[in-house]
Motif scaffolding. Sequence first.
Motif, PDB file in Angstrom:
ATOM      1  N   ILE A 219     -32.316   0.210 -23.196  1.00 46.62           N
ATOM      2  CA  ILE A 219     -32.276  -0.269 -21.809  1.00 46.62           C
ATOM      3  C   ILE A 219     -32.510   0.867 -20.833  1.00 46.62           C
ATOM      4  CG2 ILE A 219     -30.754  -1.268 -20.048  1.00 46.62           C
ATOM      5  CD1 ILE A 219     -29.419  -2.871 -22.327  1.00 46.62           C
ATOM      6  N   GLU A 220     -31.855   2.007 -21.070  1.00 47.44           N
ATOM      7  CA  GLU A 220     -32.000   3.151 -20.161  1.00 47.44           C
ATOM      8  C   GLU A 220     -33.421   3.702 -20.155  1.00 47.44           C
ATOM      9  OE1 GLU A 220     -27.441   4.965 -20.326  1.00 47.44           O
ATOM     10  OE2 GLU A 220     -29.005   5.801 -21.629  1.00 47.44           O
ATOM     11  N   GLU A 221     -34.104   3.598 -21.288  1.00 48.36           N
ATOM     12  CA  GLU A 221     -35.479   4.113 -21.384  1.00 48.36           C
ATOM     13  C   GLU A 221     -36.520   3.096 -20.946  1.00 48.36           C
ATOM     14  OE1 GLU A 221     -36.307   7.270 -22.158  1.00 48.36           O
ATOM     15  OE2 GLU A 221     -34.139   7.631 -22.103  1.00 48.36           O
ATOM     16  N   GLY A 222     -36.076   1.907 -20.553  1.00 46.94           N
ATOM     17  CA  GLY A 222     -37.017   0.895 -20.069  1.00 46.94           C
ATOM     18  C   GLY A 222     -37.602   0.018 -21.137  1.00 46.94           C
ATOM     19  N   GLY A 223     -37.166   0.192 -22.384  1.00 49.23           N
ATOM     20  CA  GLY A 223     -37.689  -0.639 -23.462  1.00 49.23           C
ATOM     21  C   GLY A 223     -37.185  -2.064 -23.404  1.00 49.23           C
ATOM     22  N   GLN A 224     -36.105  -2.270 -22.674  1.00 46.40           N
ATOM     23  CA  GLN A 224     -35.566  -3.617 -22.468  1.00 46.40           C
ATOM     24  C   GLN A 224     -35.432  -3.774 -20.961  1.00 46.40           C
ATOM     25  OE1 GLN A 224     -34.403  -5.335 -25.496  1.00 46.40           O
ATOM     26  NE2 GLN A 224     -34.423  -7.215 -24.302  1.00 46.40           N
ATOM     27  N   PRO A 225     -36.455  -4.307 -20.278  1.00 47.86           N
ATOM     28  CA  PRO A 225     -36.490  -4.283 -18.813  1.00 47.86           C
ATOM     29  C   PRO A 225     -35.454  -5.202 -18.172  1.00 47.86           C
ATOM     30  CG  PRO A 225     -38.325  -5.560 -19.668  1.00 47.86           C
ATOM     31  CD  PRO A 225     -37.666  -4.926 -20.852  1.00 47.86           C
ATOM     32  N   GLU A 226     -35.190  -4.914 -16.908  1.00 50.40           N
ATOM     33  CA  GLU A 226     -34.272  -5.736 -16.132  1.00 50.40           C
ATOM     34  C   GLU A 226     -34.714  -7.191 -16.135  1.00 50.40           C
ATOM     35  OE1 GLU A 226     -32.799  -6.311 -11.473  1.00 50.40           O
ATOM     36  OE2 GLU A 226     -34.146  -4.657 -12.036  1.00 50.40           O
ATOM     37  N   GLY A 227     -33.768  -8.091 -16.333  1.00 51.36           N
ATOM     38  CA  GLY A 227     -34.047  -9.525 -16.345  1.00 51.36           C
ATOM     39  C   GLY A 227     -34.386 -10.077 -17.707  1.00 51.36           C
ATOM     40  N   SER A 228     -34.665  -9.213 -18.680  1.00 51.77           N
ATOM     41  CA  SER A 228     -34.977  -9.706 -20.026  1.00 51.77           C
ATOM     42  C   SER A 228     -33.706 -10.102 -20.750  1.00 51.77           C
ATOM     43  CB  SER A 228     -35.730  -8.643 -20.824  1.00 51.77           C
ATOM     44  OG  SER A 228     -34.922  -7.501 -21.036  1.00 51.77           O
ATOM     45  N   ARG A 229     -33.865 -10.915 -21.788  1.00 47.32           N
ATOM     46  CA  ARG A 229     -32.711 -11.392 -22.552  1.00 47.32           C
ATOM     47  C   ARG A 229     -32.580 -10.599 -23.848  1.00 47.32           C
ATOM     48  NH1 ARG A 229     -35.016 -16.008 -20.428  1.00 47.32           N
ATOM     49  NH2 ARG A 229     -33.606 -17.400 -19.262  1.00 47.32           N
TER      50      ARG A 229
END
Length: 465
Positions: free
Chosen positions: A23-33
């Motif tokens: 999440i911190e590295e952007g691999g799981q973007p904001e709003g994704s499940r």
Amino acid sequence: MHLDDRLDTPLYQQLFDQLRHRIEEGGQPEGSRLPPIRSMAADLGCARNTVENAYALLAQEGYVKSRPGSGYIVQNVAFVQADADRGALLAEPLIGAKASRARYDFTYGDLEPGTFPAMTWRAITDDILLSVESAGCDAYNDPFGEESLRAAIAWRLSTQRGIDCTPAQIVIQGGTQTSVQNLLALFDPVRDAVAMEDPGYDGVRTVIERSRFPLAPCRVGLGTAAFLDDLETSGARLAYLTPSSQFPTCRVMPTDTREAVLKWAERHDAYLLEDDYCRDFRYRERSLPPLASMDRRGRVIYMGTFSKSLSPALRINYLVLPEPLRDRWREAFASSYSPVPWLNQQVLARFMTDGSWDRHLRRVQAKNRRKYETLTRVLSATMGNDVEMLENGTGLHLLVRVRDGRPQDELVRRAAEADVAVYPTKKYWTDPAKHVSSTVLVGFSSIAEDDIEPGIRALAAAWFG
């Protein structure tokens, strides 16, 4: 992602760390499940509760939010602060917390509801009970406490407080009063007096008196000379001290006085019980080193607690015994067992070594710093020169002295009439008649940050109109 059950790190913690990094590295973007718990568990070949615990910890840390029917949604991590109290909605209130009798309760000692990291504690508890470590619940534990917890404490004392100690010197106990009562079993009430600061913590004074030891009060507040004179003539073999922030006056024991009491202990073959109850909370200058870190002759018994930073309801504290007292303790309590349950000790040991303690402590320290700054700012703004604040930027309370000389009972009563609770201090004196008048204790460990300003404004109106 991959989980390795050969590692010491619990599986849920491994999954939490990997998801947090993603999440911190952007691999799981904001709003994704996040993947559903069932499918994630199947992909990783682990139990569902492992995934549940990792997801719950992510939610507590503010990385995701649980939405009914939608699962766990990734949040904007730019707003995830180390000091954010993201777990407050998930955490349960402390067991046994008593309801406030006033709208604005400036009590000392209790923690704010939601402070306890319930989800993390539950996850670690589940993991221990479902692991090979659970074999420990089938046997009586070590009288000194679990080795894993004592090792975690010894490492932190050595690396963070400069106290040279080993796990073998640490005894896990069930609170300050239990510690003092058991420690007194190593002394003789016929020959050995006990010295303590006056004013001082009444709970300790009560234990000393009930154990029928002669009590030697040492005056605090009349200058170092008076205190040292009282100590010198006390005839004590044990002295109870709170040098980092004297309770309740908030005075810090100067370095030269610390050196003097160490010399007194050596000269009189006596011991110093150093209660370092508030060392986790400092808001201004760095603290002076503990007495125990200055001790080169084995004269200091160091006492620490988890009540102010984790939970008073768990009843966990500890003593660090000089080697001669350690041997006497083992002989005196050879047929006894640790007063703290095995499971609580094991969970706390894991909590202290897997990164959970550091995250929790940063949040609690940041929250209490904000409370302290708000309290001192609003007191100054609303009451100005009408009061004097007695504090040293340490701990979870301060004293407020009203300059017009009104008795503290009147101050407490007027506050209560305005639905504000502040507390008298006379009980901390050996002779309550000698207490400092016009002074009340104002704590901030339990009250919500948003309630501090309206509470102090209500107090100012009650006292000064």
